[in-house]
Motif scaffolding. Sequence first.
Motif, mmCIF file in Angstrom:
data_model
loop_
_atom_site.group_PDB
_atom_site.id
_atom_site.type_symbol
_atom_site.label_atom_id
_atom_site.label_comp_id
_atom_site.label_asym_id
_atom_site.label_seq_id
_atom_site.Cartn_x
_atom_site.Cartn_y
_atom_site.Cartn_z
ATOM 1 N N TRP A 1 0.833 -1.201 0.000
ATOM 2 C CA TRP A 1 0.000 0.000 0.000
ATOM 3 C C TRP A 1 0.868 1.251 0.000
ATOM 4 O O TRP A 1 0.563 2.222 -0.680
ATOM 5 C CB TRP A 1 -0.940 -0.013 1.206
ATOM 6 N N LEU B 1 -5.130 -4.437 -6.034
ATOM 7 C CA LEU B 1 -5.353 -3.408 -5.014
ATOM 8 C C LEU B 1 -6.371 -2.371 -5.466
ATOM 9 O O LEU B 1 -6.505 -1.329 -4.847
ATOM 10 C CB LEU B 1 -4.033 -2.700 -4.691
ATOM 11 N N SER B 2 -7.100 -2.669 -6.555
ATOM 12 C CA SER B 2 -7.898 -1.612 -7.180
ATOM 13 C C SER B 2 -8.986 -1.098 -6.249
ATOM 14 O O SER B 2 -9.398 0.056 -6.355
ATOM 15 C CB SER B 2 -8.500 -2.108 -8.486
ATOM 16 N N VAL B 3 -9.477 -1.939 -5.319
ATOM 17 C CA VAL B 3 -10.506 -1.457 -4.393
ATOM 18 C C VAL B 3 -9.996 -0.208 -3.676
ATOM 19 O O VAL B 3 -10.757 0.729 -3.413
ATOM 20 C CB VAL B 3 -10.831 -2.546 -3.360
ATOM 21 N N ASP B 4 -8.707 -0.190 -3.387
ATOM 22 C CA ASP B 4 -8.173 0.915 -2.611
ATOM 23 C C ASP B 4 -7.801 2.107 -3.467
ATOM 24 O O ASP B 4 -8.004 3.242 -3.065
ATOM 25 C CB ASP B 4 -6.941 0.439 -1.841
ATOM 26 N N TRP B 5 -7.234 1.859 -4.653
ATOM 27 C CA TRP B 5 -6.796 3.045 -5.385
ATOM 28 C C TRP B 5 -7.873 3.668 -6.265
ATOM 29 O O TRP B 5 -7.743 4.823 -6.650
ATOM 30 C CB TRP B 5 -5.499 2.819 -6.160
ATOM 31 N N THR B 6 -8.959 2.947 -6.570
ATOM 32 C CA THR B 6 -9.968 3.593 -7.421
ATOM 33 C C THR B 6 -10.622 4.771 -6.711
ATOM 34 O O THR B 6 -10.786 5.835 -7.295
ATOM 35 C CB THR B 6 -11.051 2.609 -7.885
ATOM 36 N N TRP B 7 -10.963 4.605 -5.438
ATOM 37 C CA TRP B 7 -11.635 5.738 -4.786
ATOM 38 C C TRP B 7 -10.671 6.888 -4.573
ATOM 39 O O TRP B 7 -11.051 8.063 -4.623
ATOM 40 C CB TRP B 7 -12.320 5.324 -3.483
ATOM 41 N N SER C 1 -12.445 4.434 -13.304
ATOM 42 C CA SER C 1 -13.442 3.409 -13.633
ATOM 43 C C SER C 1 -12.777 2.053 -13.813
ATOM 44 O O SER C 1 -13.472 1.038 -13.810
ATOM 45 C CB SER C 1 -14.219 3.801 -14.883
ATOM 46 N N ASN C 2 -11.439 2.017 -13.960
ATOM 47 C CA ASN C 2 -10.683 0.765 -13.918
ATOM 48 C C ASN C 2 -11.272 -0.308 -14.823
ATOM 49 O O ASN C 2 -11.628 -1.398 -14.383
ATOM 50 C CB ASN C 2 -10.612 0.264 -12.468
ATOM 51 N N SER C 3 -11.421 0.031 -16.110
ATOM 52 C CA SER C 3 -11.993 -0.948 -17.035
ATOM 53 C C SER C 3 -11.340 -0.771 -18.393
ATOM 54 O O SER C 3 -10.652 0.217 -18.647
ATOM 55 C CB SER C 3 -13.497 -0.734 -17.164
#
Lengths: 168, 455
Positions: free
Chosen positions: B209, B270-276, B320-322
């Motif tokens: 992190w 780790l996308s849950v953490d960096w997307t927001w 949006s990570n897509s």
Amino acid sequence: MELALFLSVGAIAILGAVGVVTLRNAVHSALSLITNMVALAVLFLMLNAQFVAIVQIIVYAGAVMVLFLFVIMLLGEKAQESRERLPGQRVFAIALGALLLAEIIYVAQPNLLPGLPGKATTDMVAQGGNVQLVGRLLLSDYVFPFELTSVLLLVAIVGAVVLAKRKL
Amino acid sequence: MDFVVPTVDLGSIAPALLVLATALLVLVGELFTAPGRKGALAVLALLGVAGATAKSFLLWGQSETAFGGMVALDNYGLFFGLIFLIALGMTVLLSVRYLDQMDMDHGEYYVLLLLATFGMMLMASGTDLIVIFLGLEILSLSLYVLAGFARTDLRAQEAALKYFLLGAFSSGFLLYGAALTYAATGTTNLARIVGFLAQAGVAGNPLLWIAVGLLMVGFGFKVATVPFQMWVPDVYQGAPTPVTAFMSVGAKAAGFAGFLRVFLYAFPALSVDWTWLLAALAVLTMTLGNVVAIAQGDIKRMLAYSSIAHAGYLLVAMASNSQAGVSAVLFYLVAYAFTNLGAFAVVVYLARQGQEALELSDYAGLGSRAPLVALAMTTFMVSLAGVPPTAGFVAKFYLFGAAVEAGLVWLAVIGVLNSVISAYYYLRLIVIMYMREPSALLALAESTVGAIFKI
């Protein structure tokens, strides 16, 4: 033995670092920076990183410090006296420094931040030698980044000439 | 440890190598061209751009890694490479007359532009944190010097020094992030990071992190997101205008190339953490960029803040990570490259001997003085604001569409609201060009703009 060595070298390093910021004379500051860097080199040696230790002495304690001293001598001692301070800078600096120290002490607890050991084990270092290992890596796995640094140096040369040459 | 000779596959980085070779040729050619005839070097540089572009098209569709996974040849890298080459080519074209006018016609200028592009292309095709970092350093070092290329100009000196100090600082963040990534995963190779995280998971590895956070700060600096945007206005203002154009398009695209590759490819775990976090950065960046741009009276500063805002829009798609988000970023960067380069081209075009038209009031009455230039500028401004039927509209449509698809409706709404704010200062320039006589009363135009804004 190792602990005693670590504590004494660490103390020298910290003393050197404190000297850099507290000593009034710029040349004295530069000299205590050298003390600090040499002490760090000893710490690297204790970590079995002979190559890094030697590079630390040659590049930092040697080349960089000579440049520092050149600049200090050229400017003269009085030139660097600067009264300009942001209001409250000292308070902020101490507070943020204390915060950072607390963070580092917290993070330095054993097993809080486990890292992975690298590919080169102590055995390999003992067998093949430190410099040889680094050299092999540079010319095998990391040959592409190694060549890229030459381009980076070229940029630095061209840039230095452009900015510093009196008449292009 | 056995000595394994790595595969040397120069063909897969051929476009970048062509740019590098051109840089070296120009560097040597500079010796043999008389002062005042450096335009020949620009032609040489353009030939290199053409060659690299052609080679990129020939390589299109291939997919392989080279140098033991250090770089990849893929459409992603090639596409970004083409954006950089467009930016480079147009910047060279803008520069020939400008350098002459500003009395700094030196061949090293083209050398540094080419080397910067080489660094950008490595950032886009690098698949190892070390290569991405080195590409970034090659790019940044060239730009520090280019920003201060007008060596006797105080403002250029300030720009170069400020850019250098803050840039070096941000590089430190990026490098530290890469080092901690190595400590946490045992590798700097993006593919191996993915492999490691798939196998070992992310739990119980808090170093990750910290590493991702530091990488985000480093890239955030380069693409100029709030709160790492302080250098942008001063540097954009102080640098020679064609260099500003190059920075605002090329360096930004390169930053996003590395940013996207590292985060979406290597750290989806780790996308849950960096997307927001990225969503929050996007909101801050868009809003601050657009609001502060309104208050600018200097066109380069206005475009600087507008470029900050555009980095915010791009972050929306990144958050949006897509796959749709990546496509949207790529498309947006192309549209942005042409419009922003165009806007700067108009600024360069209006420059006279040793003097530039930088104040917004310099553009008063341009609609009658030079209707075609004013029409071009109008098109660029409308496109930057994202009004249909321009490319800027379609690009924004894709960006916000990707955010909506990813369930970030609120982020898309904020983005659209920000576009409305941005219309104020883009349209203000159009109003100044067409509806204000040179040195006319300020109040009239202000009230007109106010009326448009209310609508």
